[in-house]
Write an enzyme that holds these catalytic residues in place. Structure first.
Site, mmCIF file in Angstrom:
data_model
loop_
_atom_site.group_PDB
_atom_site.id
_atom_site.type_symbol
_atom_site.label_atom_id
_atom_site.label_comp_id
_atom_site.label_asym_id
_atom_site.label_seq_id
_atom_site.Cartn_x
_atom_site.Cartn_y
_atom_site.Cartn_z
ATOM 1 N N LYS A 152 6.846 81.791 39.502
ATOM 2 C CA LYS A 152 8.276 81.924 39.171
ATOM 3 C C LYS A 152 8.338 82.842 37.948
ATOM 4 C CE LYS A 152 11.443 80.824 36.865
ATOM 5 N NZ LYS A 152 12.082 81.842 35.998
ATOM 6 N N PRO A 153 8.584 84.144 38.190
ATOM 7 C CA PRO A 153 8.616 85.069 37.041
ATOM 8 C C PRO A 153 9.932 84.936 36.294
ATOM 9 C CG PRO A 153 9.136 86.256 39.064
ATOM 10 C CD PRO A 153 8.858 84.820 39.471
ATOM 11 N N ASN B 21 8.017 89.113 28.473
ATOM 12 C CA ASN B 21 7.474 90.101 27.525
ATOM 13 C C ASN B 21 6.204 90.783 28.037
ATOM 14 O OD1 ASN B 21 6.012 87.742 27.097
ATOM 15 N ND2 ASN B 21 5.748 88.107 24.917
ATOM 16 N N GLU C 96 1.033 77.961 27.454
ATOM 17 C CA GLU C 96 0.820 79.047 26.480
ATOM 18 C C GLU C 96 2.192 79.297 25.852
ATOM 19 O OE1 GLU C 96 -1.930 80.403 25.569
ATOM 20 O OE2 GLU C 96 -3.303 79.752 27.132
ATOM 21 N N LEU C 97 2.387 78.796 24.646
ATOM 22 C CA LEU C 97 3.743 78.774 24.078
ATOM 23 C C LEU C 97 3.881 79.743 22.904
ATOM 24 C CD1 LEU C 97 4.185 74.902 24.352
ATOM 25 C CD2 LEU C 97 4.698 76.664 26.055
ATOM 26 N N CYS D 14 3.828 87.160 21.447
ATOM 27 C CA CYS D 14 3.455 85.869 20.863
ATOM 28 C C CYS D 14 2.395 86.034 19.770
ATOM 29 C CB CYS D 14 2.963 84.921 21.947
ATOM 30 S SG CYS D 14 1.636 85.620 22.922
#
Ligand code: NAD
Length: 499
Positions: free
Chosen positions: A190-191, A167, A265-266, A299
């Site tokens: 790792k995108p 995002n 960061e969720l 988020c």
């Protein structure tokens, strides 16, 4: 160095070399040795933009070898030398802002002005941490041991693996990578497979900025396979992940065996609380801004809009009016507010969340999907009468679906707002100082924004509580995620008088 260019991208970029279809390991553009490739699509048109290789496990281990070798030299540089390289990277991000934004809009879908804003935002972390690297002070400790000097020094933790979402394809990388690199740590990024090209453009510019080979690596592959390998690798000392709480939990578990430093960061499920003293129009316009950024795939998006019953109806009217003015379309076109969702599954999830709410009694105020300009688009939806039994209350809907609930007093709205496993960000709109203070203290969130939609930026300790994460990014503590504190005791120094 091969350069396969997608027709669309090659014609749209001033500098076509920013579009890379390879992984970047040890300063080299790398193809997958097993021949596995994945297509990357423009979510607005469904057109394939290009392909990326999936690396073999041995190649991922090769990236760790490269980072290990690079660590020796990178950590040995003086902080001001690392700062110079990072500032050169920052300058290049600024100079290529337009191309970076175009790449982002094509692979992610967000409108071009938002993509430009993200490049600016992402670059600002590079500048911030370039400077912060020079301020990683240790402490002097008043000694309790006779004839000894005590203190601490800060040292880089080692290789950091960075796993990031689609995002915010650029800023979620720089917010981690710049902090790690400024601290002296090499990184393996790792995108997300949906948006690899922004990460690869960052690698191209890192190379041009003189970041040494092996310090900034981008690996590509099957997500679960690559992440498992990086989590199991003993030489990788830190994992920083931004993404869903579901995957964050998995990675935390996978890091247990090697006892890594883990930053997460969720997901979020932000409440947007509107007090009875607010002007309904002012509050509704702010709520629309907090809800529909990145088509709700954010988020920080206002997920549950909690409005005092005394102004509820006027608020709903203003919200609906403002929402009706939002334009939906391909982010490359001008005057677009909402681009597509990332893929078809996201559209299906949004539709199922709306159906679930309506089947449980919510009222659909607006949201005609027949007006959607393509299969990956979802028109903004407004529902009232949302209750805790509905998915839209508990799940991070990650779509332009707004649900409004009326409340009667502050204690009730605090209970409502905290009724979630998430604790990332909350918004409060009221001018009553007693209410502000009460809510600020009672809300179980890592970040509370009062009377402001904008809350992020480099000086801010970004992060959540509860199941929204561990650790903070940005601010004066963001670099600590990549630093170890080494305590020293210098004994037998003799007395001050020399006796
Ligand atoms: P995701 O968890 O599906 O994916 C994130 C990353 O993990 C991607 O690189 C993906 O390839 C990888 N991944 C996916 N499945 C995996 C698996 N089984 N094992 C290992 N790795 C795996 O998240 P997403 O859909 O890309 O992003 C949306 C989520 O990110 C939302 O929950 C959003 O709230 C969160 N997010 C949080 C912040 C924050 O700062 N707190 C910022 C942006 C996004």
């Amino acid at each position: 160095m091969n350069m396969k260019l997608s027709k669309t991208l090659s014609t749209l970029l001033d500098d076509p070399r920013l579009f890379r279809q390879y992984a970047y390991v040890d300063g080299k553009w790398t193809h997958g040795e097993g021949g596995r490739e994945e297509a990357v699509f423009d979510p607005a048109t469904g057109e394939a933009l290009g392909h990326i290789p999936w690396l073999e496990p041995e190649q991922i281990r090769g990236a760790v070898d490269a980072a290990e070798a690079a660590f020796v030299h990178w950590r040995a540089l003086r902080a001001d030398e690392r700062c110079e390289r990072l500032l050169a990277w920052y300058d290049l991000l600024q100079a290529h802002r337009e191309d970076l934004a175009t790449i982002m809009t094509l692979e992610q879908g967000k409108p071009l002005p938002d993509a430009r804003g993200e490049v600016e935002y992402g670059a600002s972390f590079v500048r911030w941490f370039a400077e912060e690297g020079k301020r990683t002070y240790g402490d002097t400790i008043p000694s309790h041991i006779p004839n000894a000097a005590l203190g601490t020094i800060k040292e880089p933790v080692g290789i950091a693996a960075l796993i990031t979402p689609w995002n915010f394809p650029l800023a979620m990388i720089t917010r981690k990578a710049a902090a790690a690199m400024a601290a002296g740590c090499p990184v393996i990024v790792k995108p997300a497979g949906e948006t690899p090209f922004s990460a690869l453009a960052l690698a191209e510019l890192a190379e041009r900025a003189g970041i040494p080979a092996g310090v900034f690596n981008v690996v590509l592959g099957e997500p679960a396979e690559v992440s498992k390998l990086l989590c199991a690798e003993e030489r990788v000392k830190a994992l920083s992940f931004t993404g869903s709480t579901r995957v964050g939990r998995l990675l935390l578990e996978q890091c247990a065996n090697t006892v890594k430093r883990v930053s997460l960061e969720l997901g979020g499920n932000a409440p947007f609380i509107v007090g009875p003293d607010m002007d309904p129009k002012e509050a509704a316009y702010a709520a629309v801004a907090a809800k529909f950024q990145t088509a709700g795939q954010d988020c920080l998006a206002a997920n549950r809009i909690l409005v005092h019953e005394s102004i509820h109806d006027a608020f709903v009217e203003q919200f609906a009016e403002r929402m009706a003015a939002l334009t939906v379309g391909n982010g490359l076109e001008s005057e677009i507010d909402l681009g597509p969702l990332i893929h078809r599954q996201a559209v299906e999830k949004a539709a199922s969340i709306v159906d679930d709410a309506i089947s449980r009694g919510a009222t659909l105020v607006a949201g005609d999907q027949s007006a959607a300009p393509g299969p990956n688009f979802f028109m903004p939806v407004l529902m009232t009468g949302v209750t805790p039994e509905m998915k839209v209350w508990h799940e991070e809907n990650f779509s332009p679906v707004a649900g409004i609930t009326a409340y009667s007093d502050d204690d009730q709205v605090i209970e409502m707002a905290n009724d979630t496993e998430y604790g990332l960000a909350a918004y409060v709109y009221t001018h009553d100082i007693r209410r502000i203070w009460k809510l600020l203290r009672a809300l179980e969130y890592g970040m509370v924004s009062v009377n402001s939609v904008k809350m992020t930026g480099p000086p801010v300790p970004f992060g959540g509580v509860k199941q929204s994460g561990l650790g903070r990014e940005g601010g004066i503590t963001g670099i600590d995620e990549y630093l170890e504190t080494k305590y020293y005791c210098l004994g037998a120094l003799g007395s001050v008088s020399g006796s």
